[in-house]
Design a protein around this motif. Structure first.
Motif, PDB file in Angstrom:
ATOM      1  N   ARG A  78       0.820  -1.202   0.000  1.00 25.40           N
ATOM      2  CA  ARG A  78       0.000   0.000   0.000  1.00 25.40           C
ATOM      3  C   ARG A  78       0.859   1.259   0.000  1.00 25.40           C
ATOM      4  O   ARG A  78       0.605   2.199  -0.738  1.00 25.40           O
ATOM      5  CB  ARG A  78      -0.906  -0.008   1.229  1.00 25.40           C
ATOM      6  N   GLU A 151     -10.747  -5.807  -4.801  1.00 22.45           N
ATOM      7  CA  GLU A 151     -10.081  -6.026  -3.515  1.00 22.45           C
ATOM      8  C   GLU A 151     -11.077  -6.367  -2.418  1.00 22.45           C
ATOM      9  O   GLU A 151     -10.780  -7.157  -1.524  1.00 22.45           O
ATOM     10  CB  GLU A 151      -9.275  -4.780  -3.132  1.00 22.45           C
ATOM     11  N   ARG A 152     -12.284  -5.757  -2.458  1.00 24.04           N
ATOM     12  CA  ARG A 152     -13.268  -6.034  -1.407  1.00 24.04           C
ATOM     13  C   ARG A 152     -13.703  -7.488  -1.473  1.00 24.04           C
ATOM     14  O   ARG A 152     -13.801  -8.155  -0.451  1.00 24.04           O
ATOM     15  CB  ARG A 152     -14.463  -5.095  -1.599  1.00 24.04           C
ATOM     16  N   ALA A 155     -11.105  -9.655   0.043  1.00 18.87           N
ATOM     17  CA  ALA A 155     -11.064  -9.635   1.509  1.00 18.87           C
ATOM     18  C   ALA A 155     -12.195 -10.437   2.123  1.00 18.87           C
ATOM     19  O   ALA A 155     -12.096 -10.889   3.268  1.00 18.87           O
ATOM     20  CB  ALA A 155     -11.112  -8.192   2.015  1.00 18.87           C
ATOM     21  N   PRO A 178      -3.877  -8.245   4.906  1.00 15.86           N
ATOM     22  CA  PRO A 178      -4.580  -6.945   4.831  1.00 15.86           C
ATOM     23  C   PRO A 178      -3.733  -5.833   5.423  1.00 15.86           C
ATOM     24  O   PRO A 178      -2.850  -6.052   6.243  1.00 15.86           O
ATOM     25  CB  PRO A 178      -5.850  -7.180   5.644  1.00 15.86           C
ATOM     26  N   SER A 179      -4.030  -4.606   5.002  1.00 11.62           N
ATOM     27  CA  SER A 179      -3.335  -3.424   5.514  1.00 11.62           C
ATOM     28  C   SER A 179      -4.111  -2.855   6.683  1.00 11.62           C
ATOM     29  O   SER A 179      -5.339  -2.723   6.626  1.00 11.62           O
ATOM     30  CB  SER A 179      -3.198  -2.373   4.399  1.00 11.62           C
ATOM     31  N   ARG A 181      -5.128   0.183   8.846  1.00 15.37           N
ATOM     32  CA  ARG A 181      -5.154   1.641   8.763  1.00 15.37           C
ATOM     33  C   ARG A 181      -5.149   2.288  10.137  1.00 15.37           C
ATOM     34  O   ARG A 181      -4.454   3.272  10.367  1.00 15.37           O
ATOM     35  CB  ARG A 181      -6.402   2.093   7.995  1.00 15.37           C
ATOM     36  N   GLU A 191      -7.896  -2.843   5.759  1.00 11.31           N
ATOM     37  CA  GLU A 191      -8.340  -2.669   4.389  1.00 11.31           C
ATOM     38  C   GLU A 191      -7.688  -3.744   3.529  1.00 11.31           C
ATOM     39  O   GLU A 191      -6.505  -4.032   3.694  1.00 11.31           O
ATOM     40  CB  GLU A 191      -7.945  -1.280   3.865  1.00 11.31           C
TER      41      GLU A 191
END
Length: 619
Positions: A78, A151-152, A155, A178-179, A181, A191
């Motif tokens: 990211r 991407e959603r 996930a 996942p990243s 935040r 995210e």
């Protein structure tokens, strides 16, 4: 006749104890070797299983190190900041035992709505654009399909089946985590990040260098004792590595140990789980780690902590099989057991033979001691009689008891006879002592055996005349000489003639013949002395040449003698390289034959011996 002497009771006790102990030792050794063999089989089985497991563990551990050390996190994808990843990549190079197994590290992620591929440059410490290898074509299609979902959608399915290794087995595929935040109420706000780390493996290095080094490390000096092969689990006909394997198909079908390898092991995954998935919020607070779950879909009954270990077994691409070169560990242990049994029973047999040798040595020592006693007794008797006769006759003559000339002559003749008898006894004792000391033969020279025989007959003529024995001689013409000690041969024939006089009985006949013969390709002279006397019984024949032995007939008739004559004859003849044989019939007489070897280099005699006949009648 020799009296039988019983061996000492201690000897019987020792032999009896040995006969009892040796079977007991044999039984104990058999049981002990069986126990040792069982223990050795278990030890070798544990050692083999440990070696194969270590090889699989070390190879899989290197894959797991690469998995953990080279995977790219979602935060780095990211942000595009590769500082942390660069440090982890350098740490992996330093920690890995075989960094050469990794050919290159690729990153597949989204660049807008298109799939891009980048390669990690270890020199520039960043990802640079790269072309898709042909071997990753199917993976590229699958990732493009996933990218189209967004991407959603990526996930929403973190637990979906995801193969961690491509179909060709030359690359690891690691989905990006996942990243994070921000954090809210001790929970991370994540995210999704689309991307995969692709670690391409150098399978040629693994086959040709890394696997052989692991085999050498864990099998040490026993590598030649085992047949090893690494084959594909999906196609056992595909051989990855082989060492003394021979028929690989037969080895795969029948092996002593096996191990699945070349995959990610769940136990190793647990070791790296915390380090690989733990994160720290920017504020520095200690938070609960997050680890992206991946792998085959869990089945019923599995815990929520991760996939079942059996599911990971399906991810291993290769299979290591090993078998002892003897056919199996059982066969190798059985072979060693029989070898140990043969060795141990050989030792027991050697011990039994040693007991027999000791018993024989003891009996021989006893026999020698008995012979010494008999020697002293026989010589004392043979010396005492003539000495007593000579002493008494000399005393009568000295005291003037005998004055008549005729009686004086008789006394003189008797003294002369006893002196001759005394001299013969001393001479025989000296000859026997010389034979026992290894001095039976003196200087050798070419000898005319016929002349020696005639000399012996001439020396024995008075005794032959006195006994009234008719003598016949049969000496063949042109006989070659033999290399011998003339004096020793003369003693041989003198003893045989004297023996014939003593035991001639009423036959009053003696024949001496010399002829040439051959046996087993060897020329020899044969001197036979025959009589028509008492003969020798079957019980006495085996012992007739033993020192101090006197037959039953000689003892019964009280024929004087010390039993040394025939023993001296055999000793002298054998010292010349010859032998003596005997043919005898009780009551019909005996024939002693001396065989003396003739050397091929010896010249023929210059004078011929003419056969003659010497006859004399009893006075």
């Amino acid at each position: 006749m020799r009296r039988a002497v019983k061996p000492p009771s201690l000897l019987y006790a020792l032999v009896g104890a040995a006969l009892l102990l040796l079977p007991m030792l044999a039984i104990l050794q058999y049981r002990w070797i069986g126990q040792v063999s069982d223990a050795e089989r278990d030890r070798q089985e544990r050692s083999l299983n440990r070696a194969t497991s270590r090889i699989a563990h070390d190879l899989d551990l290197e894959l797991m190190r690469a998995f953990v050390g080279l995977k790219v996190d979602g935060d780095a994808i990211r942000s595009g900041d590769w500082t942390e990843y660069s440090g982890r990549a350098r740490a992996w190079v330093g920690a890995s035992a075989a960094p050469a197994i990794v050919e290159e590290v690729l990153l597949a992620d989204a660049d807008g709505d298109r799939l891009r591929l980048r390669r990690w440059d270890f020199t520039a410490q960043t990802f640079v654009p790269a072309e898709w290898p042909a071997s990753l074509a199917r993976l590229r299609i699958r990732l493009q399909h996933d990218l189209a979902l967004g991407e959603r959608q990526w996930a929403l399915h973190p637990d979906r089946p995801f193969d961690l290794m491509v179909e060709t087995g030359d690359a690891l595929v690691i989905p990006a985590s996942p990243s994070i935040r921000t954090w809210r109420d001790e929970r991370p706000i994540v995210e999704p990040v689309f991307g995969c780390t692709i670690i391409r493996l150098n399978t040629a290095h693994i086959r040709e260098q890394f696997l052989p080094s692991l085999v050498e490390r864990y099998f040490h000096q026993s590598v030649e004792d085992y047949r090893l092969a690494v084959v594909s689990r999906r196609d056992t006909g595909e051989v990855i590595y082989a060492s003394n394997a021979g028929d690989v198909a037969e080895l795969v079908a029948h092996h002593d140990a096996s191990a699945d390898l070349y995959g990610l092991r769940p136990d190793q995954l647990d070791l790296f789980r915390a380090a690989a998935g733990s994160v720290r919020p920017p504020s520095g607070e200690r938070r609960r780690g997050l680890f992206f779950r991946f792998g085959p879909r869990r089945g019923p009954g599995e815990g929520a902590s991760g996939p079942d270990a059996r599911a990971f077994d399906d991810l291993h691409r290769w299979k290591l099989v090993a078998r002892h070169r003897a056919g199996s560990l059982e066969a190798a242990v059985a072979e060693a057991r029989w070898r140990n049994l043969i060795l141990s029973f050989g030792i027991l047999l050697l011990m039994a033979l040693s007991v027999g040798v000791l018993a024989r040595a003891a009996r021989r020592a006893q026999r020698l001691a008995r012979q010494q006693i008999e020697f002293v007794a026989a010589v004392s008797h043979e010396l005492r009689t003539p000495v007593s006769v000579i002493g008494a006759a000399a005393e009568n003559l000295a005291d003037g008891v005998v004055t008549d000339p005729a009686r004086v002559k008789t006394y003189g003749t008797r003294i002369q006879t006893e002196v001759r008898r005394l001299g013969e006894t001393v001479e025989r004792v000296l000859l026997y002592a010389g034979i026992e000391a290894g001095r039976a033969v003196g200087h050798r020279a070419p000898v005319d055996v016929g002349a020696v025989v005639r000399d012996a007959l001439a020396a024995a003529a008075p005794a032959l005349d006195e006994a009234g024995i008719t003598v016949e001689t049969d000496l063949a013409a042109g006989l070659p000489p033999v290399s011998a000690d003339a004096g020793a041969l003369r003693a041989v024939f003198a003893n045989l003639i004297t023996n014939a006089i003593k035991y001639g009985g009423t036959g009053r006949w003696l024949k001496v013949s010399v002829s040439e013969g051959s046996a087993k390709g060897r020329r020899d002279l044969r001197i036979a002395v025959a009589d028509r006397g008492l003969g020798i019984g079957p019980a006495d024949l085996p012992h007739i040449f033993e020192p101090f032995y006197r037959g039953a007939e000689a003892s019964a008739r009280q024929i004087h003698g010390n039993g040394l004559g025939l023993s001296i004859v055999r000793g002298i003849v054998e010292a010349h390289g010859g032998r003596i044989s005997l043919q005898s019939t009780p009551g019909a007489g005996s024939t002693f034959t001396v065989h003396l070897p003739i050397s091929a280099a010896e010249p023929a005699p210059t004078e011929s011996l003419v056969a003659g006949r010497l006859e004399s009648t009893a006075r």
